[in-house]
Design an enzyme around this catalytic site. Structure first.
Site, PDB file in Angstrom:
ATOM      1  N   ASP A 121       0.855  -1.197   0.000  1.00 59.56           N
ATOM      2  CA  ASP A 121       0.000   0.000   0.000  1.00 59.56           C
ATOM      3  C   ASP A 121       0.885   1.239   0.000  1.00 59.56           C
ATOM      4  O   ASP A 121       1.854   1.342   0.782  1.00 59.56           O
ATOM      5  CB  ASP A 121      -0.910  -0.004   1.233  1.00 59.56           C
ATOM      6  CG  ASP A 121      -1.891   1.153   1.221  1.00 59.56           C
ATOM      7  OD1 ASP A 121      -2.986   0.985   0.663  1.00 59.56           O
ATOM      8  OD2 ASP A 121      -1.557   2.224   1.761  1.00 59.56           O
ATOM      9  N   ASN A 157      -3.156  13.085  -3.084  1.00 58.48           N
ATOM     10  CA  ASN A 157      -4.275  13.485  -3.941  1.00 58.48           C
ATOM     11  C   ASN A 157      -4.896  14.795  -3.478  1.00 58.48           C
ATOM     12  O   ASN A 157      -5.234  15.668  -4.296  1.00 58.48           O
ATOM     13  CB  ASN A 157      -5.336  12.382  -3.965  1.00 58.48           C
ATOM     14  CG  ASN A 157      -4.986  11.247  -4.915  1.00 58.48           C
ATOM     15  OD1 ASN A 157      -4.306  11.450  -5.916  1.00 58.48           O
ATOM     16  ND2 ASN A 157      -5.445  10.049  -4.593  1.00 58.48           N
ATOM     17  N   HIS A 171      -5.332  14.750  -8.333  1.00 58.68           N
ATOM     18  CA  HIS A 171      -5.357  13.348  -8.747  1.00 58.68           C
ATOM     19  C   HIS A 171      -4.364  13.054  -9.866  1.00 58.68           C
ATOM     20  O   HIS A 171      -3.944  11.900 -10.028  1.00 58.68           O
ATOM     21  CB  HIS A 171      -6.769  12.963  -9.189  1.00 58.68           C
ATOM     22  CG  HIS A 171      -7.740  12.878  -8.045  1.00 58.68           C
ATOM     23  ND1 HIS A 171      -7.782  11.797  -7.197  1.00 58.68           N
ATOM     24  CD2 HIS A 171      -8.675  13.749  -7.591  1.00 58.68           C
ATOM     25  CE1 HIS A 171      -8.723  11.978  -6.273  1.00 58.68           C
ATOM     26  NE2 HIS A 171      -9.280  13.166  -6.493  1.00 58.68           N
ATOM     27  N   ASP A 181      -2.115   9.847  -9.885  1.00 58.96           N
ATOM     28  CA  ASP A 181      -2.078   8.895 -11.001  1.00 58.96           C
ATOM     29  C   ASP A 181      -0.649   8.668 -11.483  1.00 58.96           C
ATOM     30  O   ASP A 181      -0.255   7.532 -11.792  1.00 58.96           O
ATOM     31  CB  ASP A 181      -2.941   9.395 -12.150  1.00 58.96           C
ATOM     32  CG  ASP A 181      -4.426   9.320 -11.839  1.00 58.96           C
ATOM     33  OD1 ASP A 181      -4.797   8.669 -10.841  1.00 58.96           O
ATOM     34  OD2 ASP A 181      -5.221   9.918 -12.594  1.00 58.96           O
ATOM     35  N   GLU A 201      -4.824   2.421  -4.148  1.00 59.99           N
ATOM     36  CA  GLU A 201      -3.364   2.461  -4.061  1.00 59.99           C
ATOM     37  C   GLU A 201      -2.812   1.172  -3.454  1.00 59.99           C
ATOM     38  O   GLU A 201      -1.700   1.148  -2.947  1.00 59.99           O
ATOM     39  CB  GLU A 201      -2.902   3.675  -3.237  1.00 59.99           C
ATOM     40  CG  GLU A 201      -3.266   3.648  -1.771  1.00 59.99           C
ATOM     41  CD  GLU A 201      -4.663   4.190  -1.479  1.00 59.99           C
ATOM     42  OE1 GLU A 201      -4.963   4.410  -0.299  1.00 59.99           O
ATOM     43  OE2 GLU A 201      -5.446   4.391  -2.430  1.00 59.99           O
TER      44      GLU A 201
END
Length: 356
Positions: free
Chosen positions: A237, A245, A250, A254, A280
């Site tokens: 993770d 974010n 975002h 990404d 994630e």
């Protein structure tokens, strides 16, 4: 036209070629079975008609002799999955039909030799061959199969010349038909494969989606346990990803996920499975590695991730590791144990590895 005969060049990868051959066998299997039954029916009708019109002096039981093996071969094709075996059975069917053509043609009393079925076979079977080797053998059987009948009869040489000309035309037509059909099937295969990949992989990272990952991991886990080899699951993770974010948008998140997926691919073997389990969260199945070896691999991954920049520093990950504890353990349980270990890594300060 030349593009039709070079479709196999685009499937030059051995794994893709094998997959494409299996795909052809699945698509062609029902058609091959139906054509075999149709061939048996046509052979019976032609044999009975030859008896009624007295065009052959051989006894009827001898001319009906190929029917039983033809039916057995046709029945066998329903249960065959291996492409090479399906091709061999189809070639055997063509050979039996050629033997039957000779039985019905030898002893033909007068007039043109009984060779029309021999001329029809190349065209009728042109679209069912899975590869170049079986197509070439089939065309050779079709071309040379009726020759014993022609040579044993006291016919004028013009019949042999006519037969060779007609057969050459039939084989040329068969080659063109096969090229068109296989070209269409290959394009269909590529389209279906692309659609399957889109349905099974994450559009952003290119990794397996959760359901597909679990499906493949379930199959791999069964094989590994049957071979009594070790296997470990990693649950990974990205740390503080929500903050990334929220603070930087975002697009930044990404970009970090794409870089993380690329790092995971670079650090794993071809036999490892990688999937994006959540936003994630990622999972890796490591066949053949025990807990100690998997911990070393996880440490390599953790350090490699440090090279991924993010606007507020470097990217870090928390990793949980679970080793398959017994042969009957299901992949969902193994993944859940690795998930719990990852959460303990989160609670312990992040950027670390915890074993289940």
């Amino acid at each position: 036209m030349s593009a039709l005969f070079t479709h196999h060049q685009r499937a030059a990868d051995p794994d893709q070629h094998r997959e494409y051959t299996r795909y052809l066998a699945q698509q062609m299997g029902p058609l091959i079975h139906a054509l075999m039954l149709l061939g048996v029916l046509a052979y019976v009708i032609a044999t009975v008609a030859g008896t009624l019109f007295g065009v052959s002096m051989l006894p009827l039981p001898l001319r009906l002799l190929p029917i039983l093996p033809l039916l057995l071969v046709a029945a066998a094709t329903r249960r065959v999955e291996r492409p090479w075996l399906l091709s061999l059975l189809t070639l055997l069917c063509v050979l039996l039909l050629e033997i039957g053509i000779n039985f019905n043609g030898i002893g033909h009393v007068q007039g043109q030799p009984w060779i029309m079925p021999g001329l029809l076979l190349p065209v009728a079977t042109s679209v069912i061959w899975l590869g170049s080797w079986d197509f070439a053998i089939a065309m050779a059987l079709c071309a040379f199969g009726p020759l014993p009948m022609l040579l044993l009869r006291s016919t004028h040489g013009v019949y042999v010349v006519q037969y060779l000309v007609y057969m050459a035309i039939a084989i040329a037509l068969s080659a063109v038909l096969r090229a068109f059909v296989t070209h269409i099937l290959f394009e269909q295969y590529r389209l279906e494969r692309r659609l399957r990949e889109q349905a099974n992989t994450d559009g952003l990272t290119g990794l397996l989606l959760r359901n597909r990952f679990l499906e493949l991991a379930r199959l791999a886990l069964a094989d590994i346990c049957r071979e009594q080899k070790p296997v470990c699951m990693l649950f990974l993770d990205a740390d503080h990803f929500k903050q990334l974010n929220d603070d930087h948008g975002h697009a930044a998140g990404d970009a970090a996920l794409v870089a993380l997926a690329a790092t995971l691919r670079a650090q794993t073997r071809a036999t490892d499975l990688i999937g994006r389990i959540g936003g994630e969260e990622f999972a890796l199945l490591l066949p053949g590695l025990n807990l100690t070896q998997a911990s070393q691999r996880a440490e390599q991954l953790r350090l490699a991730v440090h090279s991924i920049p993010r606007p507020d520093g470097m990217l870090t990950v928390s990793i949980g590791i679970a080793e398959c504890s017994h042969p009957g353990e299901v992949v969902e349980t193994l993944l859940a144990r690795a998930d719990q270990a990852m959460r303990r890594a989160k609670n312990g300060g992040r950027d670390r590895i915890v074993n289940a």
